[in-house]
Design a protein around this motif. Sequence first.
Motif, mmCIF file in Angstrom:
data_model
loop_
_atom_site.group_PDB
_atom_site.id
_atom_site.type_symbol
_atom_site.label_atom_id
_atom_site.label_comp_id
_atom_site.label_asym_id
_atom_site.label_seq_id
_atom_site.Cartn_x
_atom_site.Cartn_y
_atom_site.Cartn_z
ATOM 1 N N LYS A 48 0.829 -1.215 0.000
ATOM 2 C CA LYS A 48 0.000 0.000 0.000
ATOM 3 C C LYS A 48 0.860 1.260 0.000
ATOM 4 C CE LYS A 48 -2.107 -1.104 3.780
ATOM 5 N NZ LYS A 48 -1.384 -2.357 3.993
ATOM 6 N N SER A 49 1.829 1.310 0.937
ATOM 7 C CA SER A 49 2.691 2.501 0.995
ATOM 8 C C SER A 49 3.506 2.627 -0.284
ATOM 9 C CB SER A 49 3.658 2.414 2.175
ATOM 10 O OG SER A 49 2.936 2.314 3.372
ATOM 11 N N THR A 50 3.846 1.476 -0.870
ATOM 12 C CA THR A 50 4.640 1.501 -2.094
ATOM 13 C C THR A 50 3.829 2.138 -3.226
ATOM 14 O OG1 THR A 50 5.626 -0.550 -1.312
ATOM 15 C CG2 THR A 50 6.078 0.064 -3.584
ATOM 16 N N ILE A 63 -3.796 10.392 0.326
ATOM 17 C CA ILE A 63 -3.730 10.375 1.791
ATOM 18 C C ILE A 63 -3.445 8.950 2.247
ATOM 19 C CG2 ILE A 63 -4.991 10.820 3.935
ATOM 20 C CD1 ILE A 63 -6.704 12.812 2.371
ATOM 21 N N GLU A 64 -2.395 8.794 3.016
ATOM 22 C CA GLU A 64 -2.051 7.468 3.506
ATOM 23 C C GLU A 64 -2.613 7.267 4.909
ATOM 24 O OE1 GLU A 64 2.158 5.993 3.647
ATOM 25 O OE2 GLU A 64 0.982 4.179 3.281
ATOM 26 N N GLU A 65 -3.327 6.181 5.096
ATOM 27 C CA GLU A 65 -3.880 5.780 6.376
ATOM 28 C C GLU A 65 -4.437 6.946 7.195
ATOM 29 O OE1 GLU A 65 -0.899 3.405 8.303
ATOM 30 O OE2 GLU A 65 -0.797 2.000 6.643
ATOM 31 N N PRO A 66 -5.522 7.561 6.721
ATOM 32 C CA PRO A 66 -6.083 8.702 7.471
ATOM 33 C C PRO A 66 -6.562 8.283 8.846
ATOM 34 C CG PRO A 66 -7.594 7.997 5.730
ATOM 35 C CD PRO A 66 -6.312 7.243 5.520
#
Length: 409
Positions: free
Chosen positions: A46-48, A315-318
């Motif tokens: 996901k972060s990638t 937006i990552e992991e709000p």
Amino acid sequence: MALIEGFRVQNYRSLRDITLGKLSGQQAGDPLTPLTVVIGKNGVGKSTLFDAFGFVSDCLNSDVEAACDMKQRGGLERMLSRESSGSIRFEIYYREAQGERPITYELSIGQDSSGRPYVESEMLKQRRKGQKHGRPFPFLRLDHGKGTVWAGEEAVEIAGEEDKTQEAVELTDLRQLGIATLGTLKEHPRIKRFRDFLKGWYLSYFHPDAARSLPSAGPQKHLNIHGDNIGNVVQFLEREHSDRFRLILNRIASKIPGVKKIDTKVTDDKRVLLRFNDGAFDDPFFAQQMSDGTLKVFAYLLMMEDPDPPPFICIEEPENGLYHKLLESLAREFRSHATGKKGAPQLFVTTHQPYFVDALTPQEVWVLEKGKDGYSSLRRAADIELVQNMVNQGLPLGGLWYSDYLDAR
Ligand SMILES: Nc1ncnc2c1ncn2[C@@H]1O[C@H](COP(=O)(O)OP(=O)(O)OP(=O)(O)O)[C@@H](O)[C@H]1O
Ligand SMILES: [Mg+2]
């Protein structure tokens, strides 16, 4: 509004070859929705994927070598998919506005003989006016810094006249994207528009501590990546949109649990202090005293109230730091802004949280998984028939995810 309908990533860490949505050469898929959410277990990529967007943006805003060294990416060697010999490649399929013909941007980043990253090739292409099918025509084609560009708005629109508008180009710096250089020239309006679109991308690396800093005064139009200029953005809203300003703050306050009122105070040295009143005490609290979650929700809601929002927001992991019951309403809030209408932003979000996913449709949600070979694969929740059927019967999508219906069996 501009909408990314598809994105393909190749050889970027665990993303050896994944496609989100629809591409010029893969017309079978449905285009991405204005709100796109990627879910998956730890370590699936996901972060990638989030960072793949960030990397393309960094390549444009600095250069490919600097981008490889930024944000703990650790250099090209580490970024290339293991045991893969190819270059890192991206393909963006997008429309400048609804009804416009889609444009494809292809970018390939390779490693030169001394191990340094460079721009191997770049292409921008689009179908001719009125052409519904068939091959799109390039209006920029670069290979190792050399290539051809077709100048003007109408370039390559008329069959047989391509040669008249064609120019040879040679770039001197192979670390810079061609669109960065050519997109500043008046004779290439189409490249400029694409460059401006990419320049406008916003990736949120929000940091509550940064948001507690006391910014020096001076209005700023948009929230920066760490959110440490919240006060300045509020000041901008107050100055530029004084009529709506109170309304916006009241609206935001009504959506944050435990907050009754938000206002600002300008200090003698003209700094802007944000004040939150929780109703329990007469005196308000300043941003410095507010909780992480409250500041985070405030930052997201403020971002959504931006009268001139970025075209594409990641937006990552709000959910980090937020109370679970707030998440479903935050997802709805995001959706109500990513409407697909003119001027509205497109939102890309990664999450772990079923409560957030409860508010979403299977079309909006993509499941990342990691195969036995160590590489990520991606499925749209809507393509899992059982899941789509259960959602049609009224079951919430996050609950299905929690019960393992979205995982490969
Ligand atoms: N060069 C590479 N080639 C292949 N795989 C890689 C490479 N570099 C890192 N990986 C793998 O990529 C995976 C994806 O990590 P990533 O941080 O994107 O996961 P994530 O979905 O964000 O997880 P989390 O939910 O824990 O944040 C890691 O498991 C890592 O082992
Ligand atoms: Mg992650």
